[in-house]
Design a protein around this motif. Structure first.
Motif, PDB file in Angstrom:
ATOM      1  N   PHE A 122       0.676  -1.130  -0.124  1.00  0.00           N
ATOM      2  CA  PHE A 122      -0.072  -0.005  -0.153  1.00  0.00           C
ATOM      3  C   PHE A 122       0.859   1.166   0.003  1.00  0.00           C
ATOM      4  CE2 PHE A 122      -1.876  -3.717   1.695  1.00  0.00           C
ATOM      5  CZ  PHE A 122      -2.727  -3.176   1.904  1.00  0.00           C
ATOM      6  N   PHE A 123       0.829   2.004  -0.696  1.00  0.00           N
ATOM      7  CA  PHE A 123       1.017   3.622  -0.751  1.00  0.00           C
ATOM      8  C   PHE A 123       0.095   4.746  -1.196  1.00  0.00           C
ATOM      9  CE2 PHE A 123       0.731   2.004  -5.184  1.00  0.00           C
ATOM     10  CZ  PHE A 123       0.058   3.308  -6.252  1.00  0.00           C
ATOM     11  N   PRO A 124       0.224   5.962  -0.731  1.00  0.00           N
ATOM     12  CA  PRO A 124      -0.609   6.834  -0.355  1.00  0.00           C
ATOM     13  C   PRO A 124      -0.341   7.696  -1.460  1.00  0.00           C
ATOM     14  CG  PRO A 124       1.176   8.016   0.516  1.00  0.00           C
ATOM     15  CD  PRO A 124       1.497   6.052  -0.132  1.00  0.00           C
ATOM     16  N   SER A 125      -2.229   8.045  -1.959  1.00  0.00           N
ATOM     17  CA  SER A 125      -1.906   8.249  -3.514  1.00  0.00           C
ATOM     18  C   SER A 125      -2.332   9.574  -3.685  1.00  0.00           C
ATOM     19  CB  SER A 125      -3.883   8.222  -3.678  1.00  0.00           C
ATOM     20  OG  SER A 125      -4.240   8.464  -2.465  1.00  0.00           O
ATOM     21  N   LYS A 126      -1.491  10.390  -2.681  1.00  0.00           N
ATOM     22  CA  LYS A 126      -1.508  12.211  -2.772  1.00  0.00           C
ATOM     23  C   LYS A 126      -0.296  12.522  -1.598  1.00  0.00           C
ATOM     24  CE  LYS A 126      -3.987  16.283  -3.435  1.00  0.00           C
ATOM     25  NZ  LYS A 126      -5.679  17.042  -3.509  1.00  0.00           N
ATOM     26  N   LEU A 127       0.393  13.272  -1.491  1.00  0.00           N
ATOM     27  CA  LEU A 127       0.761  14.160  -0.334  1.00  0.00           C
ATOM     28  C   LEU A 127       0.913  15.266  -1.073  1.00  0.00           C
ATOM     29  CD1 LEU A 127       3.778  11.250   0.211  1.00  0.00           C
ATOM     30  CD2 LEU A 127       1.957  11.737   1.146  1.00  0.00           C
ATOM     31  N   GLU A 159       7.060  18.264  -3.048  1.00  0.00           N
ATOM     32  CA  GLU A 159       6.266  19.290  -3.218  1.00  0.00           C
ATOM     33  C   GLU A 159       4.664  18.193  -3.681  1.00  0.00           C
ATOM     34  OE1 GLU A 159       6.264  22.455  -3.689  1.00  0.00           O
ATOM     35  OE2 GLU A 159       8.297  22.945  -3.879  1.00  0.00           O
ATOM     36  N   ALA A 160       3.701  19.377  -3.166  1.00  0.00           N
ATOM     37  CA  ALA A 160       2.148  18.521  -3.349  1.00  0.00           C
ATOM     38  C   ALA A 160       1.906  17.570  -4.656  1.00  0.00           C
ATOM     39  CB  ALA A 160       1.235  19.726  -3.365  1.00  0.00           C
ATOM     40  N   MET A 161       2.005  16.626  -4.401  1.00  0.00           N
ATOM     41  CA  MET A 161       1.612  15.941  -5.628  1.00  0.00           C
ATOM     42  C   MET A 161       0.447  14.596  -5.888  1.00  0.00           C
ATOM     43  SD  MET A 161       5.044  13.207  -5.086  1.00  0.00           S
ATOM     44  CE  MET A 161       6.210  14.360  -4.455  1.00  0.00           C
ATOM     45  N   THR A 162       0.606  13.782  -6.167  1.00  0.00           N
ATOM     46  CA  THR A 162      -0.218  12.902  -7.190  1.00  0.00           C
ATOM     47  C   THR A 162       0.441  11.752  -7.038  1.00  0.00           C
ATOM     48  OG1 THR A 162      -1.227  12.571  -9.004  1.00  0.00           O
ATOM     49  CG2 THR A 162      -2.314  13.105  -7.523  1.00  0.00           C
ATOM     50  N   LEU A 163       0.374  10.397  -6.775  1.00  0.00           N
ATOM     51  CA  LEU A 163       1.328   9.174  -6.769  1.00  0.00           C
ATOM     52  C   LEU A 163      -0.056   7.938  -6.595  1.00  0.00           C
ATOM     53  CD1 LEU A 163       2.183  10.578  -3.521  1.00  0.00           C
ATOM     54  CD2 LEU A 163       3.795   8.246  -3.780  1.00  0.00           C
ATOM     55  N   LEU A 182       4.621 -11.314 -14.224  1.00  0.00           N
ATOM     56  CA  LEU A 182       4.493 -10.308 -13.697  1.00  0.00           C
ATOM     57  C   LEU A 182       2.894 -10.333 -12.482  1.00  0.00           C
ATOM     58  CD1 LEU A 182       3.181  -8.588 -17.151  1.00  0.00           C
ATOM     59  CD2 LEU A 182       5.759  -8.465 -15.500  1.00  0.00           C
ATOM     60  N   LEU A 183       2.819  -8.955 -11.740  1.00  0.00           N
ATOM     61  CA  LEU A 183       2.190  -9.437 -11.012  1.00  0.00           C
ATOM     62  C   LEU A 183       0.669  -8.654 -11.503  1.00  0.00           C
ATOM     63  CD1 LEU A 183       4.209  -9.731  -8.027  1.00  0.00           C
ATOM     64  CD2 LEU A 183       3.394 -11.480  -9.229  1.00  0.00           C
ATOM     65  N   SER A 184      -0.695  -8.799 -10.480  1.00  0.00           N
ATOM     66  CA  SER A 184      -2.206  -8.184 -10.942  1.00  0.00           C
ATOM     67  C   SER A 184      -2.026  -7.115 -10.007  1.00  0.00           C
ATOM     68  CB  SER A 184      -3.117  -9.230 -10.710  1.00  0.00           C
ATOM     69  OG  SER A 184      -3.310  -9.702  -9.491  1.00  0.00           O
ATOM     70  N   THR A 185      -2.751  -6.612  -9.871  1.00  0.00           N
ATOM     71  CA  THR A 185      -3.269  -5.233  -9.185  1.00  0.00           C
ATOM     72  C   THR A 185      -3.758  -6.076  -8.038  1.00  0.00           C
ATOM     73  OG1 THR A 185      -5.071  -4.717 -10.025  1.00  0.00           O
ATOM     74  CG2 THR A 185      -2.816  -3.156 -10.468  1.00  0.00           C
ATOM     75  N   LYS A 186      -3.759  -6.900  -8.272  1.00  0.00           N
ATOM     76  CA  LYS A 186      -4.731  -7.685  -6.263  1.00  0.00           C
ATOM     77  C   LYS A 186      -3.494  -7.299  -5.330  1.00  0.00           C
ATOM     78  CE  LYS A 186      -6.432 -11.343  -6.067  1.00  0.00           C
ATOM     79  NZ  LYS A 186      -7.618 -13.336  -5.854  1.00  0.00           N
ATOM     80  N   LEU A 187      -2.425  -7.162  -5.916  1.00  0.00           N
ATOM     81  CA  LEU A 187      -1.382  -6.715  -5.187  1.00  0.00           C
ATOM     82  C   LEU A 187      -1.791  -6.012  -4.051  1.00  0.00           C
ATOM     83  CD1 LEU A 187       1.900  -6.884  -4.123  1.00  0.00           C
ATOM     84  CD2 LEU A 187       2.595  -5.686  -5.528  1.00  0.00           C
ATOM     85  N   PHE A 188      -2.110  -4.839  -4.535  1.00  0.00           N
ATOM     86  CA  PHE A 188      -3.282  -3.935  -3.691  1.00  0.00           C
ATOM     87  C   PHE A 188      -4.079  -3.853  -3.571  1.00  0.00           C
ATOM     88  CE2 PHE A 188      -0.007  -2.263  -7.076  1.00  0.00           C
ATOM     89  CZ  PHE A 188       1.390  -2.025  -6.720  1.00  0.00           C
ATOM     90  N   THR A 189      -4.797  -5.055  -2.565  1.00  0.00           N
ATOM     91  CA  THR A 189      -5.345  -5.620  -1.777  1.00  0.00           C
ATOM     92  C   THR A 189      -5.320  -6.238  -0.808  1.00  0.00           C
ATOM     93  OG1 THR A 189      -6.121  -7.158  -3.108  1.00  0.00           O
ATOM     94  CG2 THR A 189      -6.667  -5.429  -4.188  1.00  0.00           C
ATOM     95  N   THR A 221       2.988  12.685  -9.831  1.00  0.00           N
ATOM     96  CA  THR A 221       2.539  14.053 -10.655  1.00  0.00           C
ATOM     97  C   THR A 221       2.133  15.021 -10.112  1.00  0.00           C
ATOM     98  OG1 THR A 221       1.955  12.901 -12.014  1.00  0.00           O
ATOM     99  CG2 THR A 221       0.881  14.954 -12.408  1.00  0.00           C
ATOM    100  N   GLY A 222       2.974  16.131  -9.658  1.00  0.00           N
ATOM    101  CA  GLY A 222       2.576  17.441  -9.581  1.00  0.00           C
ATOM    102  C   GLY A 222       1.412  18.146  -9.462  1.00  0.00           C
ATOM    103  N   VAL A 223       0.765  18.470  -8.246  1.00  0.00           N
ATOM    104  CA  VAL A 223      -0.703  19.242  -8.010  1.00  0.00           C
ATOM    105  C   VAL A 223       0.216  20.491  -7.598  1.00  0.00           C
ATOM    106  CG1 VAL A 223      -2.916  19.264  -6.339  1.00  0.00           C
ATOM    107  CG2 VAL A 223      -1.161  17.492  -6.776  1.00  0.00           C
TER     108      VAL A 223
END
Length: 296
Positions: A122-127, A159-163, A182-189, A221-223
């Motif tokens: 898991f990782f943050p979607s925005k900082l 800086e403010a950003m999305t991940l 390759l692993l599926s996005t179930k990795l992030f569940t 990505t910068g916000v």
């Protein structure tokens, strides 16, 4: 020892091919859990357990098993990183069943095998600017004690950003047939993805030759800052109407008592009488003058 050297060479090859050098850092306090018995390479566990060896020649303390680095930076993987917008970062999650290979055979009831092994991350979607977040890795198995271990790497936004996860970048690397899968996005569940050796079937034997890593990439990505609110329209000015000047009031009003009124009446009558007298006199004089002219 020969297997260990081969594994270290394989691990180094993987890291170099990705443009990195693996490097250990001090583990932040309470970054990993839970508290559990620890082992060494000389004295591994006698049953299946994950990431509890403290002197692993590849990464050091296995409890610090989540690390991150900037892609193509040539810098070490680390547990603490300042990240910038519009860049790519790669996460590494190391896994190792610390049981001795001795306990993988039937004579020991295969207690060295870890079963139903899953990994989640898991990782943050925005900082926000200056905000510190965490990238977390979790390894679970149905027959280990503890059944779940976890670790965190910390990221601080310059800086403010999305991940955002880079689609298709999650891959498992090991010395077995499943290497490069390759692993599926179930990795992030919470459920996570299955790990394995010859296939991703959830079975991971004990010993470092069955260890591996999961890699995936994140793009930032910068916000832009919140736009300034539009100014409120100015309130229309209300014209100021000057006060109308008050009529001047004489300091003293004329006296208008009964005596003054009577006097005024007398004066008026006198004027009228004078006028009447002048009129009668003027008429009589005119008449006499006319007669005198007629006599001539």
């Amino acid at each position: 020892m020969k297997r260990q050297k081969q594994w270290l060479m394989h691990l180094a090859t993987v890291a170099v091919s990705l443009g990195f050098v693996l490097g250990g850092t001090g583990t932040p306090v309470n970054a990993w859990g839970p508290e559990r018995p620890t082992y060494t390479m000389e004295h591994p566990a006698e049953k299946a357990v994950f990431n509890s060896i403290t002197d692993n020649a590849a990464i050091g303390d296995e409890r610090d098993f989540v690390r991150i680095a900037e892609v193509d930076s040539g810098k070490n993987f680390t547990s603490e990183l300042i990240i910038e917008p519009d860049k790519d970062y790669i996460v590494m999650i190391y896994y190792h069943n610390d049981a001795s290979a001795t306990f993988n055979d039937a004579a020991h009831n295969r207690v060295g095998f870890a079963e139903n092994v899953h990994m989640s991350s898991f990782f943050p979607s925005k900082l926000d600017k200056g905000e510190r977040g965490k990238v977390e890795g979790v390894i679970t198995a149905s027959n280990t004690n503890p059944t779940s271990v976890w670790d965190e790497a910390y990221i601080t936004a310059r800086e403010a950003m999305t991940l955002e996860y880079i689609e298709g970048s999650a891959v498992i690397r090991n010395q077995k047939v499943s290497d490069g899968t390759l692993l599926s996005t179930k990795l992030f569940t919470d459920e996570g993805v299955l790990l394995g050796t010859n296939s991703l079937n959830g079975l991971v034997p004990g010993c470092d030759e069955y260890a591996g890593q999961v890699f995936y990439r994140i793009h930032t990505t910068g916000v832009e800052g919140e736009p300034d609110p539009e100014p409120m329209p100015d309130e229309p000015e209300v014209p100021v109407v000057p006060d109308e000047p008050n009529p001047e009031v004489p300091e003293e009003l004329p006296t208008t008592g009964p005596a003054e009124v009577a006097l005024a009446v007398v004066v008026v009558l006198a004027i009228m009488a004078g006028g009447f007298y002048w009129y009668k006199t003027h008429k009589a004089v005119k008449k006499v003058t006319k007669r005198a002219k007629g006599r001539k």
